[in-house]
Design an enzyme around this catalytic site. Sequence first.
Site, PDB file in Angstrom:
ATOM      1  N   THR A  28       0.830  -1.204   0.000  1.00  0.00           N
ATOM      2  CA  THR A  28       0.000   0.000   0.000  1.00  0.00           C
ATOM      3  C   THR A  28       0.872   1.264   0.000  1.00  0.00           C
ATOM      4  O   THR A  28       1.737   1.422   0.854  1.00  0.00           O
ATOM      5  CB  THR A  28      -0.915   0.021   1.232  1.00  0.00           C
ATOM      6  OG1 THR A  28      -1.592  -1.225   1.325  1.00  0.00           O
ATOM      7  CG2 THR A  28      -1.913   1.154   1.136  1.00  0.00           C
ATOM      8  N   HIS A  54       2.694  -5.390  -4.492  1.00  0.00           N
ATOM      9  CA  HIS A  54       1.379  -6.018  -4.411  1.00  0.00           C
ATOM     10  C   HIS A  54       0.419  -5.219  -5.284  1.00  0.00           C
ATOM     11  O   HIS A  54       0.140  -4.048  -4.994  1.00  0.00           O
ATOM     12  CB  HIS A  54       0.862  -6.028  -2.968  1.00  0.00           C
ATOM     13  CG  HIS A  54       1.736  -6.799  -2.030  1.00  0.00           C
ATOM     14  ND1 HIS A  54       1.702  -6.616  -0.658  1.00  0.00           N
ATOM     15  CD2 HIS A  54       2.672  -7.752  -2.253  1.00  0.00           C
ATOM     16  CE1 HIS A  54       2.564  -7.438  -0.083  1.00  0.00           C
ATOM     17  NE2 HIS A  54       3.179  -8.129  -1.027  1.00  0.00           N
ATOM     18  N   MET A 148       0.958  -2.644   4.092  1.00  0.00           N
ATOM     19  CA  MET A 148       0.201  -3.247   5.187  1.00  0.00           C
ATOM     20  C   MET A 148       0.668  -4.682   5.406  1.00  0.00           C
ATOM     21  O   MET A 148       1.031  -5.384   4.456  1.00  0.00           O
ATOM     22  CB  MET A 148      -1.285  -3.227   4.827  1.00  0.00           C
ATOM     23  CG  MET A 148      -2.234  -3.645   5.926  1.00  0.00           C
ATOM     24  SD  MET A 148      -3.945  -3.551   5.360  1.00  0.00           S
ATOM     25  CE  MET A 148      -4.038  -1.819   4.884  1.00  0.00           C
TER      26      MET A 148
END
Length: 221
Positions: A28, A54, A148
């Site tokens: 994130t 990600h 995260m």
Amino acid sequence: MSGGSGRSRRPIRLREALPPALAIGASTGGPKALLTLLGELDLPAPTYIFLVQHIHPRFTRILSRRLGEVSRLPIVEAQEEAVIRPGRIYLAPGSRHLKVERVGPGLYRTRLTHEPPRNGVRPSVDELFASVAQAFGSRVMGVVLTGMGRDGLAGAGAIKARGGMILAEAEESCVVYGMPRALAEAELADRLVPIGKMAAAIREACLSLAGRSEGMLARGK
């Protein structure tokens, strides 16, 4: 003319050293952090570079193109069993784990797998870090940026166990201080660095890793 039968040792130049490896993981807030980092990253010697962000598979190519607009180094989406060359950045596809394997002296290739998600994500920073540690040993620097969760924690442990180095983004510049926090709390990060200073910290660490490579060559390894 010098006497004796001993053979003089030629000094090893930096360009003859085994290239170090740089593995970067982010989640994130990662795309913005990577734009800052790659826009400033100027490495002192050829380096193998790998990147896990990600991201949904649909957006991997868009991210690669956007990062390529600011990066001083070419960025390619990693392909299965591709020979790895220093001086370019290999980005993990959004749907597969990116691994690296050594196939011969100074020869490495990528591996892409559909193994189950790790830490709930695929690609996983842990998978990349663990494989790079196995392939390159102490010549590895892992960098964990904003994100995260705890992805990268186990992989960072693998890098440290082989004698490598770990940098993590400092809380002050993180969008989410999760992944870097996990490393800091486990005392695996050699340094916590705000994103605006990360490129300089990586350059400094790469010089140190290149020096280790020269030492390995001098010992005949």
